[in-house]
Design a protein around this motif. Structure first.
Motif, PDB file in Angstrom:
ATOM      1  N   PRO A  59      69.101 -17.576  57.124  1.00 37.60           N
ATOM      2  CA  PRO A  59      69.207 -19.005  56.797  1.00 37.60           C
ATOM      3  C   PRO A  59      69.545 -19.244  55.331  1.00 37.60           C
ATOM      4  CG  PRO A  59      67.313 -18.628  58.207  1.00 37.60           C
ATOM      5  CD  PRO A  59      67.836 -17.273  57.811  1.00 37.60           C
ATOM      6  N   THR A  60      70.175 -20.388  55.068  1.00 36.05           N
ATOM      7  CA  THR A  60      70.468 -20.794  53.688  1.00 36.05           C
ATOM      8  C   THR A  60      69.400 -21.728  53.133  1.00 36.05           C
ATOM      9  OG1 THR A  60      71.801 -22.680  54.420  1.00 36.05           O
ATOM     10  CG2 THR A  60      72.950 -20.582  54.074  1.00 36.05           C
ATOM     11  N   TRP A  61      68.431 -22.092  53.974  1.00 32.70           N
ATOM     12  CA  TRP A  61      67.301 -22.911  53.538  1.00 32.70           C
ATOM     13  C   TRP A  61      66.136 -22.612  54.471  1.00 32.70           C
ATOM     14  CZ3 TRP A  61      65.358 -27.153  56.590  1.00 32.70           C
ATOM     15  CH2 TRP A  61      66.089 -27.397  57.762  1.00 32.70           C
ATOM     16  N   ARG A  62      64.968 -23.061  54.097  1.00 32.55           N
ATOM     17  CA  ARG A  62      63.808 -22.863  54.963  1.00 32.55           C
ATOM     18  C   ARG A  62      63.221 -24.216  55.340  1.00 32.55           C
ATOM     19  NH1 ARG A  62      59.562 -24.485  52.415  1.00 32.55           N
ATOM     20  NH2 ARG A  62      59.085 -24.054  50.244  1.00 32.55           N
ATOM     21  N   THR A  63      62.549 -24.262  56.471  1.00 36.55           N
ATOM     22  CA  THR A  63      61.971 -25.515  56.931  1.00 36.55           C
ATOM     23  C   THR A  63      60.938 -26.022  55.925  1.00 36.55           C
ATOM     24  OG1 THR A  63      60.203 -24.428  58.171  1.00 36.55           O
ATOM     25  CG2 THR A  63      62.283 -24.794  59.316  1.00 36.55           C
ATOM     26  N   GLY A  64      60.896 -27.341  55.785  1.00 35.91           N
ATOM     27  CA  GLY A  64      59.934 -27.950  54.873  1.00 35.91           C
ATOM     28  C   GLY A  64      60.447 -28.106  53.458  1.00 35.91           C
ATOM     29  N   ARG A  65      61.620 -27.569  53.175  1.00 38.90           N
ATOM     30  CA  ARG A  65      62.199 -27.717  51.835  1.00 38.90           C
ATOM     31  C   ARG A  65      63.673 -28.022  51.990  1.00 38.90           C
ATOM     32  NH1 ARG A  65      60.834 -24.175  46.520  1.00 38.90           N
ATOM     33  NH2 ARG A  65      62.389 -25.015  45.092  1.00 38.90           N
ATOM     34  N   TYR A  66      64.045 -29.252  51.707  1.00 37.35           N
ATOM     35  CA  TYR A  66      65.416 -29.704  51.924  1.00 37.35           C
ATOM     36  C   TYR A  66      66.263 -29.379  50.690  1.00 37.35           C
ATOM     37  CZ  TYR A  66      62.705 -31.945  55.520  1.00 37.35           C
ATOM     38  OH  TYR A  66      61.834 -32.166  56.559  1.00 37.35           O
ATOM     39  N   GLU A  67      66.537 -28.106  50.580  1.00 37.88           N
ATOM     40  CA  GLU A  67      67.285 -27.577  49.433  1.00 37.88           C
ATOM     41  C   GLU A  67      67.887 -26.236  49.836  1.00 37.88           C
ATOM     42  OE1 GLU A  67      66.385 -25.844  44.931  1.00 37.88           O
ATOM     43  OE2 GLU A  67      64.757 -26.660  46.154  1.00 37.88           O
ATOM     44  N   THR A  68      69.162 -26.035  49.537  1.00 31.80           N
ATOM     45  CA  THR A  68      69.770 -24.742  49.837  1.00 31.80           C
ATOM     46  C   THR A  68      69.231 -23.703  48.851  1.00 31.80           C
ATOM     47  OG1 THR A  68      71.696 -25.359  48.485  1.00 31.80           O
ATOM     48  CG2 THR A  68      71.844 -25.694  50.865  1.00 31.80           C
ATOM     49  N   LEU A  69      68.883 -22.546  49.382  1.00 30.83           N
ATOM     50  CA  LEU A  69      68.279 -21.483  48.586  1.00 30.83           C
ATOM     51  C   LEU A  69      69.078 -20.198  48.754  1.00 30.83           C
ATOM     52  CD1 LEU A  69      64.582 -22.118  49.716  1.00 30.83           C
ATOM     53  CD2 LEU A  69      65.577 -22.787  47.525  1.00 30.83           C
ATOM     54  N   ASN A  70      69.003 -19.341  47.766  1.00 37.70           N
ATOM     55  CA  ASN A  70      69.684 -18.046  47.838  1.00 37.70           C
ATOM     56  C   ASN A  70      68.761 -17.021  48.489  1.00 37.70           C
ATOM     57  OD1 ASN A  70      72.163 -18.784  46.644  1.00 37.70           O
ATOM     58  ND2 ASN A  70      71.233 -18.699  44.618  1.00 37.70           N
ATOM     59  N   LEU A  71      68.511 -17.200  49.767  1.00 35.75           N
ATOM     60  CA  LEU A  71      67.578 -16.326  50.463  1.00 35.75           C
ATOM     61  C   LEU A  71      68.147 -14.940  50.725  1.00 35.75           C
ATOM     62  CD1 LEU A  71      66.101 -18.885  53.023  1.00 35.75           C
ATOM     63  CD2 LEU A  71      65.217 -18.238  50.772  1.00 35.75           C
ATOM     64  N   ALA A  72      69.468 -14.837  50.803  1.00 36.42           N
ATOM     65  CA  ALA A  72      70.096 -13.545  51.100  1.00 36.42           C
ATOM     66  C   ALA A  72      70.214 -12.654  49.871  1.00 36.42           C
ATOM     67  CB  ALA A  72      71.478 -13.766  51.711  1.00 36.42           C
ATOM     68  N   ASN A  73      69.803 -13.151  48.715  1.00 40.51           N
ATOM     69  CA  ASN A  73      70.007 -12.373  47.494  1.00 40.51           C
ATOM     70  C   ASN A  73      69.096 -11.158  47.385  1.00 40.51           C
ATOM     71  OD1 ASN A  73      67.586 -13.651  47.016  1.00 40.51           O
ATOM     72  ND2 ASN A  73      68.167 -14.581  45.080  1.00 40.51           N
ATOM     73  N   GLY A  74      68.085 -11.063  48.237  1.00 36.01           N
ATOM     74  CA  GLY A  74      67.165  -9.925  48.141  1.00 36.01           C
ATOM     75  C   GLY A  74      67.453  -8.808  49.115  1.00 36.01           C
ATOM     76  N   ASP A 307      69.864 -26.666  61.776  1.00 31.25           N
ATOM     77  CA  ASP A 307      71.032 -25.832  61.505  1.00 31.25           C
ATOM     78  C   ASP A 307      70.726 -25.066  60.227  1.00 31.25           C
ATOM     79  OD1 ASP A 307      73.433 -24.666  60.807  1.00 31.25           O
ATOM     80  OD2 ASP A 307      74.650 -26.403  61.326  1.00 31.25           O
ATOM     81  N   TYR A 308      70.443 -23.784  60.366  1.00 29.49           N
ATOM     82  CA  TYR A 308      69.996 -22.992  59.221  1.00 29.49           C
ATOM     83  C   TYR A 308      71.119 -22.606  58.268  1.00 29.49           C
ATOM     84  CZ  TYR A 308      65.848 -22.439  62.157  1.00 29.49           C
ATOM     85  OH  TYR A 308      64.744 -22.671  62.938  1.00 29.49           O
ATOM     86  N   GLN A 309      72.357 -22.911  58.633  1.00 26.88           N
ATOM     87  CA  GLN A 309      73.484 -22.463  57.824  1.00 26.88           C
ATOM     88  C   GLN A 309      74.063 -23.549  56.922  1.00 26.88           C
ATOM     89  OE1 GLN A 309      74.099 -19.185  57.709  1.00 26.88           O
ATOM     90  NE2 GLN A 309      72.323 -19.188  59.070  1.00 26.88           N
ATOM     91  N   GLN A 310      73.553 -24.757  57.020  1.00 28.80           N
ATOM     92  CA  GLN A 310      74.063 -25.820  56.162  1.00 28.80           C
ATOM     93  C   GLN A 310      73.029 -26.935  56.052  1.00 28.80           C
ATOM     94  OE1 GLN A 310      77.616 -27.161  58.117  1.00 28.80           O
ATOM     95  NE2 GLN A 310      76.516 -28.200  59.752  1.00 28.80           N
ATOM     96  N   GLU A 311      73.335 -27.923  55.211  1.00 24.61           N
ATOM     97  CA  GLU A 311      72.450 -29.047  55.034  1.00 24.61           C
ATOM     98  C   GLU A 311      72.308 -29.835  56.337  1.00 24.61           C
ATOM     99  OE1 GLU A 311      75.048 -28.306  53.224  1.00 24.61           O
ATOM    100  OE2 GLU A 311      74.513 -28.232  51.091  1.00 24.61           O
ATOM    101  N   ASN A 312      71.123 -30.375  56.562  1.00 18.74           N
ATOM    102  CA  ASN A 312      70.846 -31.189  57.753  1.00 18.74           C
ATOM    103  C   ASN A 312      70.579 -32.615  57.291  1.00 18.74           C
ATOM    104  OD1 ASN A 312      69.281 -28.991  60.181  1.00 18.74           O
ATOM    105  ND2 ASN A 312      70.633 -28.434  58.510  1.00 18.74           N
ATOM    106  N   TYR A 313      71.493 -33.529  57.555  1.00 15.09           N
ATOM    107  CA  TYR A 313      71.427 -34.865  56.957  1.00 15.09           C
ATOM    108  C   TYR A 313      70.734 -35.886  57.846  1.00 15.09           C
ATOM    109  CZ  TYR A 313      74.757 -33.010  53.581  1.00 15.09           C
ATOM    110  OH  TYR A 313      75.363 -32.256  52.612  1.00 15.09           O
ATOM    111  N   SER A 314      69.969 -36.762  57.206  1.00 20.53           N
ATOM    112  CA  SER A 314      69.303 -37.864  57.895  1.00 20.53           C
ATOM    113  C   SER A 314      68.984 -38.957  56.883  1.00 20.53           C
ATOM    114  CB  SER A 314      68.011 -37.386  58.561  1.00 20.53           C
ATOM    115  OG  SER A 314      67.254 -38.477  59.030  1.00 20.53           O
ATOM    116  N   ASN A 315      69.061 -40.216  57.323  1.00 18.35           N
ATOM    117  CA  ASN A 315      68.642 -41.347  56.491  1.00 18.35           C
ATOM    118  C   ASN A 315      67.149 -41.600  56.597  1.00 18.35           C
ATOM    119  OD1 ASN A 315      71.219 -41.948  55.521  1.00 18.35           O
ATOM    120  ND2 ASN A 315      71.691 -43.268  57.266  1.00 18.35           N
ATOM    121  N   LEU A 316      66.443 -40.753  57.347  1.00 18.98           N
ATOM    122  CA  LEU A 316      65.037 -41.012  57.638  1.00 18.98           C
ATOM    123  C   LEU A 316      64.082 -39.968  57.055  1.00 18.98           C
ATOM    124  CD1 LEU A 316      65.496 -42.120  61.346  1.00 18.98           C
ATOM    125  CD2 LEU A 316      64.691 -43.570  59.476  1.00 18.98           C
TER     126      LEU A 316
END
Length: 604
Positions: A59-74, A307-316
């Protein structure tokens, strides 16, 4: 005859195998035998695949944090093999995708090294005392394996104990997830820890604490038992049979994350014993527990499925986070885990922050929700944006009071959340029209116009009018006897940090005196009226001046010395306070109780 019977038994067995095929499972082996170097070796075993090549993702982000992270860097030393041990060719197609070739009709084994030293991000951290594993930062998946059962086996030092919200397998270090989504929403804490259990209403709760600090686990257990009982005041029913509170008492990391039937809370090891620190801890626990329903059971359209591969958008997202911040106080007040005075203090801080946030005039809470993935803090965030937590809290408060008023105190915002839980539980989702429909069902009124003004728009909140409904008022009193006094102090609109003896501007409130004078972030203030400014002296030096007086501030910008003439303004000297009015009406007292669940605080 004997041969015929054997053949018949085999035929029957094959029939039942075809009728009830074995559940496909991914075997996840995580070896953390040498944790002092923050390294784990991960082995993933996949059942036979039906494609000539397979993409494996992190994944490029984890649940509970709406921010793309460099998780694959390790991840390093990636190797792919088939069931016979033959090495398969692979290459990366992007930063977090490994494409393995020659996989048709073969079982696949992936092996790789993970460097786990991201404690503050609550993704992965391994050292000689523990391993915290959020699988979104550790375990790869494919489009097919995402739906498959995952069996996680940890290889850890003998003295370690392992815990997770996941079902325990054949041993205490083995956990079973029904699919990848459950796996990445159920972190694992393994190591040297303190562990407790308690039961409430036929549900098992666990408290796992890693780290040393000034916490009192006996008090934590007692209060958590009270806390979890209060959810019945909002939702009808529980979405879990077992829940795990994980606590990190550590250094250099803070924050918390909700998960499907667990939470991870990180706090400074010495931020537990003082009342204000402990209140902060139990408030965070309440916040994450509310999330067990709000977002883990009912979730807005746009983030269902994840969708773990990109941002998940919502107005809510304001309803996901801001409403959770609001509802946490329902649990705390009703459980007598915070006093009304402490609640008033927390409310006053939120009002003060809102009043000093010029961004509220530029961005709606719906826009902030959509842009949460690119949100900025600091000076820009304050002057040009709003926060889904803070402004979402206020939007929830407005909704609650509106519902209470329209229903003559018979219904509240809690009813709306219970309906979201009852009607839009996963795998379903909800959108704005669904929320509006629920609000109409609760109150009988149409909320489209209200929504446009308060959620899609940037409305001005009349806090005195709002508080008056519940028999409360705002003051800047120094003491109870002098509630109406409003002594002032000079104000520049500056916020500064001191770094290596430099007084560095961190934020300038829009339209404040310092803003009007042209001072901005990263300016280094060195003098006021020609006299040098030393460390942490700014506030005390300003006490020598009066409102409307003009001072000269000297500062460095790009290593060039500059000056600015600042005309000082005035703000209240004391912090904003919320207090009960002297003679609250019966109606106001009833409103307060319907709102908070506790009796109106009579003035002493």
């Amino acid at each position: 005859m004997f041969t015929f019977r054997i053949k018949l038994i085999i035929a029957i067995a094959l029939f039942f195998i075809q009728l009830f095929p074995a559940v496909a499972a991914v075997q996840v082996n995580i070896n953390v035998e040498q944790p002092e170097h923050h390294i784990a070796i991960v082995e993933l075993k996949f059942d036979q695949v039906s494609a000539s090549k397979v993409d494996f993702y992190l994944p490029t982000w984890r649940t509970g944090r709406y921010e793309t992270l460099n998780l694959a860097n390790g991840i390093r030393q990636f190797v792919a093999k088939d069931g016979q041990g033959n090495v398969l060719s692979w290459h990366k197609t992007d930063k977090n995708t490994w494409q393995v070739e020659g996989t048709l009709h073969k079982k696949i084994t992936l092996t790789y090294q993970v460097y786990a030293n991201q404690l503050a991000k609550r993704t992965r951290h391994i050292d000689d005392s523990h391993a915290f594993i959020d699988s979104s930062a550790v375990v790869l998946y494919s489009k097919v394996s995402r739906a498959e059962q995952h069996i996680v086996q940890l290889l850890v030092p003998k003295s370690w104990r392992s815990f997770s919200g996941l079902e325990t397998g054949e041993n205490s270090h083995q956990f079973i997830a029904s699919n990848y989504d459950q796996l990445v929403d159920s972190p694992i804490e393994s190591g040297i820890n303190e562990h407790h259990e308690f039961s409430v209403e036929n549900r098992l709760y666990e408290l796992v604490i890693w780290g040393e600090g000034n916490y009192d686990s006996t008090k934590m257990l007692k209060d958590l038992q009270v806390l979890v009982k209060q959810s019945k005041h909002i939702w009808q029913g529980y979405p879990f049979k077992r829940y795990v509170f994980m606590v990190h008492a550590t250094s250099g990391a803070r924050g918390a994350t909700e998960h499907v039937n667990s939470t991870i809370i990180q706090r400074s090891r010495f931020k537990f014993s003082a009342r204000k620190d402990y209140l902060s801890f139990i408030a965070v626990a309440a916040h994450e527990f509310v999330h067990t329903w709000n977002v883990k059971q009912y979730r807005p359209q746009g983030i269902v499925p994840y969708d773990y591969q990109q941002e998940n958008y919502s107005n809510l997202l304001w309803l996901v986070e801001g409403s959770t911040s609001y509802l946490q106080y329902q649990l705390l007040l009703r459980g007598n885990l915070m006093t009304t005075d402490e609640f008033f203090s927390a409310l006053a801080k939120r009002i003060t922050a809102h009043r000093h946030k010029p961004g509220k005039e530029k961005q709606s809470v719906a826009q902030a929700s959509f842009d949460a993935w690119i949100s900025e803090g600091g000076d820009y965030g304050n002057n040009h944006s709003v926060n889904i937590y803070a402004e979402g809290f206020l939007a929830s408060w407005l909704l609650d009071f509106d519902i209470l008023t329209k229903t003559e105190l018979s219904k509240s915002y809690r009813n709306a959340h219970n309906q979201l839980y009852q009607q839009h539980r996963l795998p379903n989702s909800y959108n704005e029209e669904d929320v509006l429909s629920i609000l109409k069902g609760v109150t009988g009124d149409d909320y489209h116009e209200w929504w446009q003004e308060n959620i899609q728009g940037t409305t001005t909140i009349d806090f005195p009018l709002l508080l008056a409904k519940a028999g409360l008022e705002m003051t800047y009193a120094n003491g109870v006897k002098d509630k109406k006094s409003k002594q002032t102090k000079v104000w520049t609109g500056l916020k500064v940090n001191v770094e290596n003896h430099d007084v560095i501007v961190s934020s300038v409130e829009k339209d404040s005196p310092a803003w009007q004078a042209g001072i901005t972030t990263e300016d280094i203030i060195v003098a006021i009226d020609g006299l040098r400014l030393a460390d942490n002296e700014l506030e005390n030096r300003l006490k020598d001046f009066k409102s409307k007086q003009i001072i000269t501030i000297s500062y460095f910008r790009r290593d060039q010395l500059k000056t600015a003439r600042v005309k000082l303004a005035a703000i209240a000297e004391n912090k904003l306070k919320i207090m009960p009015v002297e003679k609250a009406s019966v109606r106001q007292k009833a409103f307060f109780r319907a709102w908070t669940g506790v009796d109106f605080p009579e003035e002493k």
